[in-house]
Design an enzyme around this catalytic site. Sequence first.
Site, PDB file in Angstrom:
ATOM      1  N   LYS A  84       0.719   4.228  14.077  1.00  0.00           N
ATOM      2  CA  LYS A  84      -0.588   4.119  12.810  1.00  0.00           C
ATOM      3  C   LYS A  84      -1.514   3.296  13.335  1.00  0.00           C
ATOM      4  CE  LYS A  84      -1.087   2.855   7.794  1.00  0.00           C
ATOM      5  NZ  LYS A  84      -0.462   2.348   6.718  1.00  0.00           N
ATOM      6  N   SER A 121      -0.798   5.005   2.682  1.00  0.00           N
ATOM      7  CA  SER A 121      -1.878   4.979   3.784  1.00  0.00           C
ATOM      8  C   SER A 121      -1.224   5.791   5.015  1.00  0.00           C
ATOM      9  CB  SER A 121      -2.432   3.722   4.048  1.00  0.00           C
ATOM     10  OG  SER A 121      -1.607   2.773   4.283  1.00  0.00           O
ATOM     11  N   SER A 161       2.905   2.509   1.332  1.00  0.00           N
ATOM     12  CA  SER A 161       2.228   3.068   2.467  1.00  0.00           C
ATOM     13  C   SER A 161       3.159   3.874   3.193  1.00  0.00           C
ATOM     14  CB  SER A 161       1.201   2.386   2.847  1.00  0.00           C
ATOM     15  OG  SER A 161      -0.053   2.316   2.173  1.00  0.00           O
TER      16      SER A 161
END
Lengths: 483, 491
Positions: free
Chosen positions: A81, A156, A180
């Site tokens: 990420k 996210s 997330s």
Amino acid sequence: MSNRLWTEEAVRLHEMFVAGKVSCEEIVQDHLEHLAAVDPGIGAFLHVAADQALAQAKEADRWSTEERQMRPLSGVPIAVKDNIVTQRMPTTAASRMLEKFYAPYNATVVEKLYAAGGILMGKTNLDEFAMGSSTEHSAFHPTRNPWQRDRVPGGSSGGSAAAVAAGMVPIALGSDTGGSIRQPAAYCGIVGMKPTYGRVSRYGLIAFASSLDQIGPMARTVRDAALLYHVIEGPDARDATSLPLTASPPTRSGPWRIGVPREYFQEGIDPRVGDVIDRYLRRLSDAGHEIRDLSLPHTRYAVATYYLIAPAEASSNLARYDGVRYGFRCDARDLVSLYERTRDEGFGPEVKRRILLGTHALSSGYYDAYYLTAQKVRTLIRQDFDAAFNAVDFVVAPTTPDVAFRFGERDDDPLKMYLGDIYTVTANLAGLPAISLPAGWVDGLPVGVQWMARPLFDNALLDAAQAAEALMPPFQFPQEVRE
Amino acid sequence: MSEAFDVIIGLEVHVELKTASKLFCCCSTAFGAPPNSQTCPVCLGLPGVLPVPNSEAIRLAVRSALALNCQVRPFSKFDRKQYFYPDLPKAYQISQYDQPLAEFGWVTIHPSGEEAKRVGIRRIHLEEDAGKLNHLGQRLGDAVGSLVDLNRAGVPLIEIVSEPDMRSAEEARLYLTELRAVLSYLDVSDLRMEEGSLRCDANVSLRPHGYQGSLEELPRVEIKNVNSIRNVQRGIEYEVVRQADMLKRGERIVRETRGFDDSTGRTYSQRSKEEAHDYRYFPEPDLPPLRLSPEWIEAQRTALPLLPDAIRRDLRSRGIPDKDVEVLVLDREAYEYWKDAAQAFSDDRLIVNWMLSDVSRLIHLRGETFATATVRPAQLVELLKLIQEGTLSGRMAKDVLEAMFETGQDAQALVKQKGLSQITDEEALMQVVNQVLETHRHVVADYLSGKEKALAYLVGQVMKLTRGQAKPDLVNRLIKEAISGSQAVSS
């Protein structure tokens, strides 16, 4: 078979590589080709490090069998990420503010991936600074849900979830501040785990809310998630909040007492999701586990508590992006306008909204009413779980009240987006480990179920999740990526 | 004072701790390195970094707190103090807000002619320093730009906040002097005001007689970052007069921050507190609370060295005059020098006399200090022993000391080399005496007829012939004996 390497589990790829059945270069090449074919329609990656990955693979191919064996991730492509810093790739946090930022250091987890022989394929998309539940709030482009392209992958960590679900990588790192990892895992039909707070070093994770953030694994199977988790866990001298490794509490090998919090099935839940979870619980019960009704009475305050603490910490953590030393900078006549213009143009609307909320919550005269009260409620939520775990081994509940929503559906209603976090924020507020697993389908969209355990029972949680996984049909790729 | 108000002074002192590395990262704290050469991702505040506390900084802070009679809290925590400024990389300073490391201490000051007085210490907390801005241009107002140097960012500091217990600029000076003396014995800081390792902000307000409100509510002026103790005193003196004049004119004193101009001796307005920051303090989530066990705290207390008040008592008990005691106590290097010398020499006062006169004069002349003095304590002791034995006169010893400083040689070696040393051998001296009495028979006659001065002349002649190496009182006795002896023979 060899032209379908991208469909394999990480555990299998590693075994095949160690056994010399396939070269690391072949593995990486196959994944890169698949990625190039499917990502244009999905947008999971912000940066693909093809050359570096192939160079890493060629180096790995020179390793002896022993060297391959010693490195648990040798032969395994991984995505990271883009709020986790990498020295040799850009790290943007999906923000204009860091558009061209290269960190001069690697996050501890990235060091661990390299040391374990993992191949870093690139950096995945996210909501800017991990603030959001849809990956729509990336400053660069949205990520599409591999199951239905007009829907969000969640967020996210939407980029990592979509990349794993679409077979671009078998495993990926996400970060979870209020759900997330788990929410996009649920929306994309994969496994996503948020470890106990302090189990994985946060050094190099671009801070959103320091007391809630935790890096965790995303994968298509529990054993792949466990493989990645065991590489990244452990204390870190560079993170004062990381926990010393204690002997893992013994795992009780079922049947388990499973607590189902009734507050998670009340207002706001899509009844179709409720039905999926009910059927899931029946499978558990049929498998011999004891299902118990329980109450987590402070759940109703969780979202409010979370949306005071997280923005408060975020407002402080994001103050450093001022245009003085690195990242985006606007020309300005004087210092104050340098700050104002840089931050106005560098941050997107959702980030600004949270900075304003948090700044307000910490302001003189409001601190006691907001931040301090929120911290007290946080303690109550933790105590709810302490009490629950006196009676049960695990708490099982839906990961989200709904399935993946359409783009733009929650744009003008941030409150609705925040309320979607209701089942996930509690694990962050209480610091406990939680994992989202595929539980079924609603109209062709995946539904996730969340297992939670007491703090430090990460291994027990993974063991239970693996056993529970066996009760469900195995992962199937979305039709569109199967070629 | 016939004034219609009391002067109320409180001081905030920042002390840079002498650790090898910064408070939350491994960067060096050395002063004077090229800009930004002592930085890393942590102290630059790059995305993703985390602070890790430096245990040595905590030890030095606790040591300071205990020496200043504070109670060290077994549980304290770090907080973020937030404001935007280019020298503050994270836009917050990690400090301690409502649960500081230590509280409730004091410093004893000794105003001359008055009784000793305690100045309270409200709290001591640990925090990180900010960086430095170097403004391009003559003054901040017309600077064309500013360069940020973050070498200092993250250097450990303790902030020592006094109670508003001081009533004059002189008391403030005494407090600072005593505070610095106490800290100097602890090896916790370089304590160099000119390098910024000791910094002082002074809060000054005037309390009209009959004022009933709290001190907090009095309009308070903070004089920021003054670079010497002398200037703290001057700044306060100026501020007292300025505020008194305002009160007499019936003007309102505003709460504000003022700077001090060294060249004019005046303070000037920097910013009023009406536009002060809301620092939005909140607990630092990246750092667990600081827990110190009572056993560890006690071990730090046991490890404290002798501190100024105990040293004062010791020196006085050795008969050293108060004035000299103060000079020694307030200059740790001088005290250490004295202590080393006193271990090898019994006459404490003689050491002090020589140290504070000739040694002191020579080291200042040569740009040395007691710590770096060419003549070491053991060498001084050797010289003093030669005086005590009578080998050297005081006059000669002064010359020898100068030579010791110039050559670095020991007293013994120099005495031999120059053929100095007093003649103490009576037989050898007797020959010279007889020679003088022979050549100056008329003077002897004068003496015998009652002219006392004649004796001095004879002694002078002997001294001349011995090039001053004879001991005058011995010569005196030998001449008297010789004259009375010859009388006895002749009569």
